[in-house]
Design an enzyme around this catalytic site. Structure first.
Site, PDB file in Angstrom:
ATOM      1  N   ASP A  66       0.842  -1.201   0.000  1.00  0.00           N
ATOM      2  CA  ASP A  66       0.000   0.000   0.000  1.00  0.00           C
ATOM      3  C   ASP A  66       0.875   1.248   0.000  1.00  0.00           C
ATOM      4  O   ASP A  66       1.694   1.452   0.898  1.00  0.00           O
ATOM      5  CB  ASP A  66      -0.922  -0.004   1.221  1.00  0.00           C
ATOM      6  N   SER A 116      -7.164   3.994  -1.929  1.00  0.00           N
ATOM      7  CA  SER A 116      -6.991   2.542  -1.896  1.00  0.00           C
ATOM      8  C   SER A 116      -8.274   1.773  -2.165  1.00  0.00           C
ATOM      9  O   SER A 116      -8.220   0.640  -2.656  1.00  0.00           O
ATOM     10  CB  SER A 116      -6.429   2.118  -0.532  1.00  0.00           C
ATOM     11  N   HIS A 177      -9.963  -2.314   6.691  1.00  0.00           N
ATOM     12  CA  HIS A 177      -9.465  -1.145   5.980  1.00  0.00           C
ATOM     13  C   HIS A 177      -9.657  -1.340   4.478  1.00  0.00           C
ATOM     14  O   HIS A 177      -9.919  -2.453   4.003  1.00  0.00           O
ATOM     15  CB  HIS A 177      -7.994  -0.914   6.331  1.00  0.00           C
ATOM     16  N   THR A 179      -8.027  -1.636   1.517  1.00  0.00           N
ATOM     17  CA  THR A 179      -7.436  -2.634   0.620  1.00  0.00           C
ATOM     18  C   THR A 179      -7.904  -4.054   0.923  1.00  0.00           C
ATOM     19  O   THR A 179      -8.398  -4.739   0.018  1.00  0.00           O
ATOM     20  CB  THR A 179      -5.899  -2.538   0.645  1.00  0.00           C
ATOM     21  N   GLU A 351      -1.475  -7.790   2.073  1.00  0.00           N
ATOM     22  CA  GLU A 351      -1.236  -6.352   2.016  1.00  0.00           C
ATOM     23  C   GLU A 351      -0.279  -5.892   3.109  1.00  0.00           C
ATOM     24  O   GLU A 351      -0.436  -6.244   4.279  1.00  0.00           O
ATOM     25  CB  GLU A 351      -2.542  -5.569   2.182  1.00  0.00           C
ATOM     26  N   ASP A 356       2.060   2.663   3.592  1.00  0.00           N
ATOM     27  CA  ASP A 356       1.221   3.831   3.327  1.00  0.00           C
ATOM     28  C   ASP A 356       1.129   4.746   4.542  1.00  0.00           C
ATOM     29  O   ASP A 356       1.259   5.969   4.426  1.00  0.00           O
ATOM     30  CB  ASP A 356      -0.169   3.334   2.926  1.00  0.00           C
ATOM     31  N   ASP A 397      -1.082  -0.154  -4.782  1.00  0.00           N
ATOM     32  CA  ASP A 397      -2.361   0.443  -5.151  1.00  0.00           C
ATOM     33  C   ASP A 397      -2.188   1.873  -5.652  1.00  0.00           C
ATOM     34  O   ASP A 397      -2.923   2.343  -6.503  1.00  0.00           O
ATOM     35  CB  ASP A 397      -3.351   0.374  -3.991  1.00  0.00           C
ATOM     36  N   HIS A 493      -1.392  10.940  -1.161  1.00  0.00           N
ATOM     37  CA  HIS A 493      -1.039  10.017  -2.242  1.00  0.00           C
ATOM     38  C   HIS A 493      -0.525  10.822  -3.434  1.00  0.00           C
ATOM     39  O   HIS A 493      -0.712  12.034  -3.508  1.00  0.00           O
ATOM     40  CB  HIS A 493      -2.265   9.219  -2.696  1.00  0.00           C
TER      41      HIS A 493
END
Length: 532
Positions: A66, A116, A177, A179, A351, A356, A397, A493
């Protein structure tokens, strides 16, 4: 004639011709042919030519880092090498040695820079969707429960279940979450992790929607109701964080390692962990390292593991967990050993969610150490599987506004200040101040927290923008957070392409630059899930 002439010239250069200014052709050619870079490149091409061309796999493992953009890959690769005492640049993360790779476009239907939920929905369903929604197409209206009906998409995990394969979902983030949830949930909002997040008192129509945690526990029932004639046995292995979304808001239900005075968030009184245990009496519900270690992978039918109240620890802090929790590589290895008991095969999603989070906190050290552990998890999967029957896909992602800049010399500490080629002192900006190789375009900015390993500690203070005097600061410490240009409450991001690396049957189908939704079709082709 020209083509033949060029062939003669090339052959001559590599055999007996004399280079201008050199002693003999043999001397120059031998030096080139024996050069480590030359030999490594030649070996790489030879290895690629020997790869299997099969497109069918018994098993597929999808790894998602992530927030693991290209700059994160590069910096993590260098840090990994430097931690081992090398220069760093010459090394590889485990999956960077895979025979096939490509670039993936990450935008959502409604967003240039994605989130995500939309990106993982694309990878799981084969179609792009909006930001912030899970398991539904672009016709859904975020936050509107009624818009979900009729816009649900079927995911690769669901299709694998229908085919009779074993399935698993692992994450270092909360298992509810975005993802991990995109593999099993249908939701008009990624934030509806439990019923308390839905604000039903002020939005009565949301009462018709099921929260994400409940959907995970009721996965088997929901899938069978959605598709007539389907008979599945539910997700076999679930491991991650997020216990609070499965427990009632009542201190009586606190776990031994609860951080909050009341661990659970659910306002409907339901204990979903108890519901799962009643639904699967042969399954094992696990909350700590001891329980994890006790799992017999040969006899265990299914596992539901929630190792933390919220997200699992950053890798750098894992040893500090009150009850203990496994690493991502340990979870990966154990999950594979359970899933491969099914002779039909399996589909597993893994993941690394906290890469992230480290970036959002503006902590390069935190993010990169989790990326290195992610690489270890991929290696664990490689060691536990057969390349002739298991397709391993490694991707991200989305990326982050994380940069590698300046002109540091080879081997310069990746977390350090820029020191140029031939120099011994740090390079300086136009104002005479040193600066670091790594930085962020926006976010919380500069922090000097010394040996602090919890990247989230940065949220305790206001954002700091612009240059700081870091002359006397050791920027290689785990608590150093890089400077930013734009001050924000959290780093954001980024929108550029991410990488995808593949190994095993069907890996060769990854080429060029592709839409993120192609990942589903790669999985579908390998496992023959639908329309194959």
């Amino acid at each position: 004639m020209l083509k033949q002439g060029l062939s003669v010239v090339i052959a001559s250069i590599l055999s007996s011709a004399t280079y201008a200014g050199s002693a003999t052709a043999a001397t120059t050619t031998d030096t080139q042919l024996n050069n480590a870079w030359y030999k490594d490149g030649q070996a790489t091409i030879t290895e690629k030519l020997q790869q299997s061309r099969s497109t069918r796999a018994k098993n597929v493992i999808l790894f998602v880092g992530d927030g693991m953009g290209i700059s994160t890959l590069t910096a993590a690769r260098i840090l990994k090498g430097q931690l081992a005492g090398n220069s760093g640049e010459e090394g590889y993360l485990s999956f960077e040695t895979f025979p096939y790779s490509a670039l993936v476009k990450t935008y959502n239907v409604d967003a240039q820079t994605p989130d995500s939920a939309g990106t993982m929905t694309a990878m799981m369903s084969g179609l792009k969707s909006d930001a912030g929604v899970l398991g539904v197409d672009e016709d859904v209206v975020r936050g509107t429960c009624a818009s979900v009906k009729g816009n649900e998409v079927v995911t690769a995990l669901e299709l694998a279940e229908i085919k009779g394969l074993s399935t698993g979902v692992l994450s270092t983030a909360r298992i509810t979450h975005a993802t991990p949830a995109a593999t099993y949930a249908k939701s008009a909002d990624r934030n509806w992790e439990d019923i308390s997040d839905m604000d039903i008192d002020n939005n009565a129509e949301r009462a018709d929607c099921e929260d994400i945690a409940s959907q995970l526990v009721n996965f088997e029932k929901n899938l069978e109701q959605r598709y007539t004639g389907v008979d599945v046995d539910g997700i076999d292995v679930v491991m991650g964080g997020g216990r609070r979304h499965f427990l009632p808001k009542d201190a009586a239900f606190n776990s031994v390692d609860a951080v909050s005075a009341i661990e659970g968030d659910r306002t409907d009184g339901r204990d979903l962990t108890a519901e799962w245990s009643a639904m699967y009496p042969n399954g094992q519900y696990v909350i700590d390292q001891t329980g994890f270690d006790a799992i017999d992978t040969e006899s265990t039918e299914r596992v539901f593991a929630l190792f933390n109240e919220s997200h699992m620890q950053y890798e750098a802090d894992r040893a500090n967990d009150i009850a203990g929790e496994p690493s991502l590589s340990q979870m990966t290895e154990k999950a594979i050993k359970i899933l491969d008991n099914n002779p039909k095969g399996y589909f597993l999603t893994v993941e690394s969610g906290r890469i992230d989070h480290g970036h959002h906190a503006g902590s390069a050290s935190t993010a990169l150490n989790d990326a290195i552990e992610f690489s270890n998890a991929v290696q664990a999967a490689l060691d536990a599987t057969n390349d002739e029957e298991t397709l391993i896909i490694v991707t991200a992602d989305h990326s982050h506004v994380f940069t590698i800049a300046g002109y540091p010399k080879r081997g310069n500490p990746i977390l350090g200040k820029v020191v140029g080629i031939g120099a011994t002192e740090p390079s300086e900006d136009s104002a005479g101040n040193p600066y670091t190789t790594l930085g962020y375009s926006n976010g919380l900015g500069f922090r000097d927290l010394g040996a602090e390993t919890d990247g989230d500690a940065s949220y305790a203070a206001e954002a700091v923008a612009g240059r700081q005097d870091i002359t006397a600061i050791d920027t290689t410490t785990s608590g150093y957070h890089q400077e930013v240009t734009v001050p924000l409450s959290s780093e954001t991001h980024a929108g550029e392409d991410v990488a995808i690396h593949t190994s095993g049957p069907g890996a060769q189908l990854v080429q060029g630059t592709v839409e993120q939704s192609v990942v589903f079709h790669l999985i579908n082709r390998a496992l023959g899930l639908v329309g194959q």
